[in-house]
Design an enzyme around this catalytic site. Structure first.
Site, PDB file in Angstrom:
ATOM      1  N   ASN A 116      74.849  76.145  -9.928  1.00  0.00           N
ATOM      2  CA  ASN A 116      74.951  74.697  -9.750  1.00  0.00           C
ATOM      3  C   ASN A 116      75.259  73.977 -11.054  1.00  0.00           C
ATOM      4  O   ASN A 116      74.911  74.469 -12.118  1.00  0.00           O
ATOM      5  CB  ASN A 116      73.631  74.165  -9.172  1.00  0.00           C
ATOM      6  CG  ASN A 116      73.505  74.407  -7.688  1.00  0.00           C
ATOM      7  OD1 ASN A 116      74.479  74.257  -6.951  1.00  0.00           O
ATOM      8  ND2 ASN A 116      72.327  74.807  -7.243  1.00  0.00           N
ATOM      9  N   ARG A 157      65.215  72.698 -16.170  1.00  0.00           N
ATOM     10  CA  ARG A 157      65.152  72.078 -14.850  1.00  0.00           C
ATOM     11  C   ARG A 157      63.999  71.080 -14.770  1.00  0.00           C
ATOM     12  O   ARG A 157      64.152  69.987 -14.200  1.00  0.00           O
ATOM     13  CB  ARG A 157      64.987  73.147 -13.775  1.00  0.00           C
ATOM     14  CG  ARG A 157      64.846  72.567 -12.382  1.00  0.00           C
ATOM     15  CD  ARG A 157      64.709  73.640 -11.327  1.00  0.00           C
ATOM     16  NE  ARG A 157      64.585  73.049 -10.001  1.00  0.00           N
ATOM     17  CZ  ARG A 157      64.584  73.730  -8.869  1.00  0.00           C
ATOM     18  NH1 ARG A 157      64.690  75.057  -8.902  1.00  0.00           N
ATOM     19  NH2 ARG A 157      64.458  73.117  -7.716  1.00  0.00           N
ATOM     20  N   TYR A 187      70.814  66.854   1.098  1.00  0.00           N
ATOM     21  CA  TYR A 187      71.035  66.205  -0.204  1.00  0.00           C
ATOM     22  C   TYR A 187      71.454  64.747  -0.039  1.00  0.00           C
ATOM     23  O   TYR A 187      71.351  63.963  -0.983  1.00  0.00           O
ATOM     24  CB  TYR A 187      72.099  66.960  -1.008  1.00  0.00           C
ATOM     25  CG  TYR A 187      71.596  68.265  -1.566  1.00  0.00           C
ATOM     26  CD1 TYR A 187      70.915  68.310  -2.772  1.00  0.00           C
ATOM     27  CD2 TYR A 187      71.798  69.449  -0.878  1.00  0.00           C
ATOM     28  CE1 TYR A 187      70.438  69.507  -3.282  1.00  0.00           C
ATOM     29  CE2 TYR A 187      71.329  70.654  -1.375  1.00  0.00           C
ATOM     30  CZ  TYR A 187      70.645  70.680  -2.577  1.00  0.00           C
ATOM     31  OH  TYR A 187      70.175  71.863  -3.069  1.00  0.00           O
TER      32      TYR A 187
END
Length: 421
Positions: free
Chosen positions: A144, A90, A244
């Site tokens: 995700n 990440r 988002y």
């Protein structure tokens, strides 16, 4: 009823356990298996999970295992909440796109594509093993990028529904502002995962009074502040965009912000270290307050509601989920995965009808769906050219020089997770 959580060693898990404990009348779990290859983390999370159940008087059995096949054996439903590559991957997803002047984020843009490429093959392998263990088991995907992962699962014939906490987060926020019970607040929630708009907020049921204009008039400043966009933008839209959407509506501003501070991944990694220390305290019998800052708010309530509807009769009849479009948005293919209100039951999720969308939203949805088509093809078949095509199609990228640079970086930073690289 037996449930398995793949990625059960996640620091998210106590949020989920707390929901199972509090909502046991809605979802009567008899056995819960936490599955994770990280034995040390799993031991800490599993210990706290058992203490939470005991403190709240839940009679269910909690076990932990690193053996996926043993963990999912005879499970009625399997929840997926894994992160292939961990926080280190990440961290990379959030940094190397910035080198090309693009948003660095783990679920959208180039970072989101990298996560999809790492994740889809792993999830499909897990799903195949779940199907061998129990062909009737439901897979609830919280991993995700939810839309792409859910589409991969559905196209492979799995009994799967995707879940995100954005909608329930808005529902609870609006309920507080309206001083209403959350169960009476229903959202006209439309779009793709992490690309949604609240077109209406209805009291009393899906056909109730739309109080969104009142919410915007009375609480527009607070709503805009939460979204980190100007009030004037929310007023001009007349709807509430997911947070988002800021990556699209304020892309360059976000890139500057991200380049000037530590990554969210670094913050989360530090938080996880602290949380795991807390989880190891035998006196801790509830989820700590720090967990609220980790993300995933209300995930447990949404997961319990969905599982209860798929497996029994305790869940809400209408929920926001990720499932096949099947004509819901007529400008998308039937096999696109949309995030909308759906009627959920033993046979799965059936989207409710939505009104015709303003081109302002429909155009972006169509564009990102085209990207997701190409992203899934790259995840399933591999190859540098497929990665480049997906990046070029993404509306946050769209320029060939950026797409070339991002392709090189994506492959270089993810080679260990890409069988074809």
């Amino acid at each position: 009823m037996k449930l398995a959580v793949v990625g059960g060693g996640s620091t998210y898990t106590p949020e989920l356990i707390d929901g199972f404990a509090r909502l046991r009348d809605t979802l009567p779990v008899e056995e819960l298996v936490l599955v994770d290859p990280a034995a040390d983390r799993l031991a800490l999370v599993g210990g706290l999970a058992r203490r939470i159940f005991a403190k709240q008087g839940h009679a269910g059995k909690i076990t932990t295992t690193g053996d996926l096949d043993a963990g999912v054996a005879d499970a009625d439903a399997v929840l997926l909440q894994l992160r292939v590559g961990g926080q280190a991957a990440r961290e990379r997803d959030e940094t190397w796109p910035l080198e090309c002047g693009c948003v660095g984020q783990e679920t959208t843009g180039a970072g989101g594509l990298a996560k999809a490429l790492r994740t889809v093959p792993v999830v499909l392998d897990i799903a195949d093993r779940v199907r061998r263990a129990n062909p009737d088991a439901w897979i609830i995907d919280f991993t995700n990028p939810v839309g792409i992962v859910t589409r991969a699962l559905l196209q492979a014939g799995h009994r799967a529904v995707g879940l995100c906490n954005v909608a329930i987060g808005f529902q609870r926020k609006f309920a507080r502002l309206l001083e209403a019970d959350p169960s009476q607040v229903h959202l006209d929630h439309v779009g793709l995962n992490h690309l949604t708009w609240e077109l209406g907020v209805r009291l009393g049921g899906p056909d109730g009074e739309n109080v969104l204009p009142r919410l915007l008039a009375e609480h527009g400043d607070a709503i805009a502040d939460d979204l980190r966009v100007p009030r004037r933008l929310v007023d001009r839209l007349g709807v509430v965009p997911s947070y988002y959407l800021r990556y699209f509506y304020a892309h360059d501003e976000v890139v500057r912000e991200l380049g000037a501070k530590p990554s969210r991944a670094a913050e989360v990694a530090a938080m996880e270290k602290e949380l795991l220390t807390m989880y190891g305290d035998p006196a801790l019998e509830e989820k700590p307050g720090l967990l609220a800052k980790r993300g995933g708010a209300f995930y447990s309530e949404a997961a319990v509601d969905l599982a209860a509807s798929l497996l029994g009769d305790g869940g809400s009849p209408v929920q926001v989920v990720n499932t096949y479009n099947n004509g819901t948005l007529p400008f998308l293919p039937d096999d696109a995965v949309v995030e909308v209100q759906a009627r959920v039951g033993h046979e799965g999720a059936t989207p409710l009808a939505v009104p015709a969308l303003d081109p302002l939203y429909a155009g972006l949805i169509a564009n990102v769906t085209a990207y997701e088509d190409l992203a899934l093809e790259a995840a399933l078949r591999g190859g540098r050219e497929r990665v480049f095509r997906a990046l070029l199609a993404h509306p946050l990228i769209g320029q060939y020089e950026q797409a070339e640079g991002l392709t090189d970086r994506l492959i270089a930073h993810n080679r260990e997770h890409l069988a074809w690289a």
